[in-house]
Design an enzyme around this catalytic site. Structure first.
Site, PDB file in Angstrom:
ATOM      1  N   ALA A   1       0.842  -1.197   0.000  1.00 15.66           N
ATOM      2  CA  ALA A   1       0.000   0.000   0.000  1.00 15.66           C
ATOM      3  C   ALA A   1       0.881   1.253   0.000  1.00 15.66           C
ATOM      4  O   ALA A   1       0.689   2.168  -0.820  1.00 15.66           O
ATOM      5  CB  ALA A   1      -0.943  -0.011   1.200  1.00 15.66           C
TER       6      ALA A   1
ATOM      7  N   GLU B   1      -7.781 -20.293  -4.584  1.00 15.27           N
ATOM      8  CA  GLU B   1      -7.640 -20.493  -3.145  1.00 15.27           C
ATOM      9  C   GLU B   1      -9.036 -20.653  -2.580  1.00 15.27           C
ATOM     10  O   GLU B   1     -10.028 -20.494  -3.297  1.00 15.27           O
ATOM     11  CB  GLU B   1      -6.878 -19.327  -2.503  1.00 15.27           C
ATOM     12  CG  GLU B   1      -5.415 -19.308  -2.921  1.00 15.27           C
ATOM     13  CD  GLU B   1      -4.602 -18.183  -2.300  1.00 15.27           C
ATOM     14  OE1 GLU B   1      -5.086 -17.522  -1.377  1.00 15.27           O
ATOM     15  OE2 GLU B   1      -3.488 -17.965  -2.776  1.00 15.27           O
TER      16      GLU B   1
ATOM     17  N   ASP C   1       1.025  -0.185  16.594  1.00 11.41           N
ATOM     18  CA  ASP C   1       1.343   1.099  17.251  1.00 11.41           C
ATOM     19  C   ASP C   1       0.406   2.208  16.769  1.00 11.41           C
ATOM     20  O   ASP C   1      -0.115   2.988  17.552  1.00 11.41           O
ATOM     21  CB  ASP C   1       2.779   1.556  16.943  1.00 11.41           C
ATOM     22  CG  ASP C   1       3.783   0.429  16.994  1.00 11.41           C
ATOM     23  OD1 ASP C   1       3.596  -0.467  17.824  1.00 11.41           O
ATOM     24  OD2 ASP C   1       4.727   0.453  16.199  1.00 11.41           O
TER      25      ASP C   1
ATOM     26  N   HIS D   1      -5.095 -17.836   9.877  1.00 13.01           N
ATOM     27  CA  HIS D   1      -4.794 -18.678   8.711  1.00 13.01           C
ATOM     28  C   HIS D   1      -4.778 -20.129   9.178  1.00 13.01           C
ATOM     29  O   HIS D   1      -4.203 -20.438  10.219  1.00 13.01           O
ATOM     30  CB  HIS D   1      -3.437 -18.287   8.118  1.00 13.01           C
ATOM     31  CG  HIS D   1      -3.228 -18.815   6.730  1.00 13.01           C
ATOM     32  ND1 HIS D   1      -2.977 -20.146   6.483  1.00 13.01           N
ATOM     33  CD2 HIS D   1      -3.257 -18.201   5.521  1.00 13.01           C
ATOM     34  CE1 HIS D   1      -2.852 -20.308   5.166  1.00 13.01           C
ATOM     35  NE2 HIS D   1      -3.020 -19.146   4.564  1.00 13.01           N
TER      36      HIS D   1
ATOM     37  N   ARG E   1     -11.666 -19.511   4.872  1.00  8.58           N
ATOM     38  CA  ARG E   1     -10.547 -19.594   5.803  1.00  8.58           C
ATOM     39  C   ARG E   1     -10.985 -19.728   7.269  1.00  8.58           C
ATOM     40  O   ARG E   1     -10.389 -20.482   8.037  1.00  8.58           O
ATOM     41  CB  ARG E   1      -9.721 -18.314   5.608  1.00  8.58           C
ATOM     42  CG  ARG E   1      -8.397 -18.342   6.193  1.00  8.58           C
ATOM     43  CD  ARG E   1      -7.627 -17.155   5.724  1.00  8.58           C
ATOM     44  NE  ARG E   1      -7.024 -17.372   4.419  1.00  8.58           N
ATOM     45  CZ  ARG E   1      -6.219 -16.508   3.829  1.00  8.58           C
ATOM     46  NH1 ARG E   1      -5.926 -15.381   4.426  1.00  8.58           N
ATOM     47  NH2 ARG E   1      -5.703 -16.768   2.660  1.00  8.58           N
TER      48      ARG E   1
ATOM     49  N   HIS F   1      -3.349 -14.154  11.253  1.00  7.43           N
ATOM     50  CA  HIS F   1      -2.786 -13.834   9.932  1.00  7.43           C
ATOM     51  C   HIS F   1      -3.085 -12.407   9.471  1.00  7.43           C
ATOM     52  O   HIS F   1      -2.218 -11.743   8.917  1.00  7.43           O
ATOM     53  CB  HIS F   1      -3.364 -14.835   8.927  1.00  7.43           C
ATOM     54  CG  HIS F   1      -2.789 -14.735   7.551  1.00  7.43           C
ATOM     55  ND1 HIS F   1      -1.436 -14.827   7.305  1.00  7.43           N
ATOM     56  CD2 HIS F   1      -3.373 -14.576   6.338  1.00  7.43           C
ATOM     57  CE1 HIS F   1      -1.221 -14.720   6.003  1.00  7.43           C
ATOM     58  NE2 HIS F   1      -2.382 -14.552   5.398  1.00  7.43           N
TER      59      HIS F   1
ATOM     60  N   ARG G   1     -11.771 -12.015   5.416  1.00  7.97           N
ATOM     61  CA  ARG G   1     -11.239 -11.656   4.094  1.00  7.97           C
ATOM     62  C   ARG G   1     -11.159 -12.866   3.168  1.00  7.97           C
ATOM     63  O   ARG G   1     -10.690 -13.940   3.564  1.00  7.97           O
ATOM     64  CB  ARG G   1      -9.843 -11.063   4.265  1.00  7.97           C
ATOM     65  CG  ARG G   1      -9.159 -10.683   2.977  1.00  7.97           C
ATOM     66  CD  ARG G   1      -7.836 -10.016   3.275  1.00  7.97           C
ATOM     67  NE  ARG G   1      -6.968 -10.885   4.034  1.00  7.97           N
ATOM     68  CZ  ARG G   1      -6.096 -11.716   3.496  1.00  7.97           C
ATOM     69  NH1 ARG G   1      -5.945 -11.782   2.181  1.00  7.97           N
ATOM     70  NH2 ARG G   1      -5.337 -12.474   4.265  1.00  7.97           N
TER      71      ARG G   1
ATOM     72  N   LEU H   1      -3.490  -8.014  -1.167  1.00  5.63           N
ATOM     73  CA  LEU H   1      -2.529  -7.267  -1.995  1.00  5.63           C
ATOM     74  C   LEU H   1      -3.296  -6.355  -2.945  1.00  5.63           C
ATOM     75  O   LEU H   1      -2.930  -5.202  -3.177  1.00  5.63           O
ATOM     76  CB  LEU H   1      -1.622  -8.226  -2.777  1.00  5.63           C
ATOM     77  CG  LEU H   1      -0.634  -9.056  -1.940  1.00  5.63           C
ATOM     78  CD1 LEU H   1       0.137 -10.026  -2.829  1.00  5.63           C
ATOM     79  CD2 LEU H   1       0.350  -8.174  -1.183  1.00  5.63           C
TER      80      LEU H   1
END
Ligand code: SIN
Length: 484
Positions: free
Chosen positions: A14, A111, A201, A222, A269, A329, A365, A371
């Protein structure tokens, strides 16, 4: 005074793709906490989702929404999928080489929870590493490592820059616009697949400043991770292995995931992770990934990264099976923003990538959407930033500095305790009792003599536990079991 037009916090996909969109006429600084490749992008294996063509967009949207238990923002998902066509093309046009067949046609893999093969990959199972290298080379702006941000300079609804240590020296960096691209929260969990730099943080600073986090109960685990190593980052075994046909078996060689979902290894997942976790807990057996159906040369070519990493630990794939466990994950939730990365009520501050909660992922997700999300929404944030009329900004004085109290003596002990609490009580399967206990323990730690960085982690941990307590019904990756 050190002042930039744009400061980008984070050098994963990103942050780097945002930097690539900013013209050379802008004074831009990209900072990262450690070395640039210590980021989650670098460790991404499976690939990047892209809609295959116009006709595939509705199916990609449907898969993303179903994986997210329809808690997603439909608008954000539509933007993600529609824009994927131009974003993927842009990345390819700029020179990124995804894996192809001998005729030069891009290879697509599948996937879990994807209806079709629509994931592009590079270096076999080293997609993140290849994309990261490519974007590092493409970025023409200044990139500064060893820069740890410990405060955002905010006054009257505007961000003016950050306080950070640069090579351990406290420094103030001013900027007209700050883009947060600092990733998720992985280091809060005892078992996680994330880079050691990803420690929540900035989320913690946001909590302190009253900037909203959203969907923080939806932490993604994951399913297939090798956790029997002493290092903080546990070793991911990409979902693409199951996409290509690997099996999950128990001590008796039984494919037990069909007990939990008729899609077996290719259920979404959250379901696969819970199935493995529950089976291990219920039977006392171990769970393994079994690759024995693959031909050796094909496997080594398709999964070179995994083959070599595990060879150094004494495994010979595809013959050997490997014990697996779920591990933290990805943060589906994050700093709340709109589809341009803008934060409500805040000027001069954007958020993109895993740090952001755009609403794309909903409660869970879809594999390899991250990505893509990083790139698509980075460009949108930069487009928004560049479209604004230039304003002369008067910078107020920021006296308060925490640079000398980042760490205190007992922080390591508390950090370790926090990681255990997060894994055991705010993990894959939660109970209201466990969540209340976790909340109290986090509260107790906050009242100890602790350094600023631990305080920020605890702020984020509190946000996660509060969100988990507020959602009393299971949804997606947030699973509540009744107290026993
Ligand atoms: C994987 O390769 O299994 C991870 C992909 C992802 O997290 O989307």
């Amino acid at each position: 005074m050190e002042k930039y037009d744009v400061l980008i916090i984070g050098a994963g996909i990103a942050g780097l793709y945002a930097a690539m969109q900013l013209p050379a006429s802008k004074k831009v600084l990209v900072v990262c906490k450690d070395i640039p490749w210590e980021c989650n992008t670098f460790y991404a294996q499976g690939g990047m989702t892209t809609a295959l063509n116009e006709a595939d967009i509705p199916s990609h949207i449907a898969d993303t929404m179903a994986a997210g238990s329809f808690h997603n923002s439909k608008e954000a998902v539509e933007i993600l999928s529609r824009t994927s066509l131009e974003t993927t093309q842009d990345i390819i046009d700029k020179g990124m080489q995804f894996d192809t067949d001998e005729e030069g046609n891009i290879l697509y893999t599948k996937e879990a929870a994807h209806s079709v093969e629509r994931i592009i990959h590079a270096g076999g199972d080293a997609t993140g590493r290849y994309m990261h290298y490519f974007m590092m080379v493409q970025n023409k702006h200044k990139l500064q490592k060893n820069t740890l941000v410990y405060d955002l300079l905010i006054e009257d609804g505007r961000c003016f820059g950050v306080k950070a240590t640069v090579n351990y020296e406290p420094t103030t960096i001013y900027a007209d616009d700050v883009i947060i691209a600092s990733g998720g929260i992985g280091s809060l969990y005892e078992f996680n697949t994330n880079s050691r730099t990803v420690s929540a943080d900035i989320h913690g600073i946001c909590v302190e400043k009253g900037i909203a986090l959203a969907d923080m109960e939806f932490m993604q685990f994951h399913p297939t991770v090798f956790v029997e190593t002493p290092y903080a980052r546990k070793l991911l075994l990409t979902e693409a292995l199951r996409g290509e046909g690997a099996h999950v078996v128990d001590d008796e060689g039984r494919r037990f995931l069909f007990d939990y979902d008729e899609r077996g290894e290719l259920a979404s997942r959250d379901i696969v992770a819970r199935g493995i976790f529950t089976h291990i807990r219920k039977t006392g057996q171990k769970a393994y990934l079994d690759f024995s159906m693959f031909e050796k040369n094909w496997f080594e070519h398709r999964f070179p990264n995994i083959t070599h990493t595990f060879a150094s630990l004494g495994y010979s794939f595809p013959t050997d099976k490997i014990s697996i466990s779920p591990a933290f994950h990805y943060a589906n939730g994050g700093i709340k923003c709109d589809t341009n990365g803008c934060i409500e009520g805040m000027e001069g501050l954007y958020v993109i990538g895993e740090a952001a909660r755009t609403g794309v992922h909903g409660a869970n997700r879809l594999a390899s959407n991250s990505l893509l999300e990083g790139a698509v929404f980075a460009k949108r944030a930069v487009d928004h930033l560049l479209s604004k009329a230039h304003k002369v900004i008067e910078i107020p004085k920021f006296e308060k500095d925490y640079g000398n109290i980042l760490h205190k003596d007992n922080d390591k002990i508390y950090k370790h305790k926090l990681r255990q609490i997060m894994w055991e009580d705010i993990g894959i399967i939660r109970t209201t009792k466990g969540l209340h206990e976790a909340k109290n323990l986090i509260y107790d730690m906050k009242n100890k003599e602790i350094g600023r960085l631990l305080e920020l982690r605890l702020n984020t941990a509190s946000a996660i536990v509060d969100a988990a307590l507020a959602r009393t019904e299971s949804l997606g990756s947030h699973y509540i079991e009744s107290d026993r």
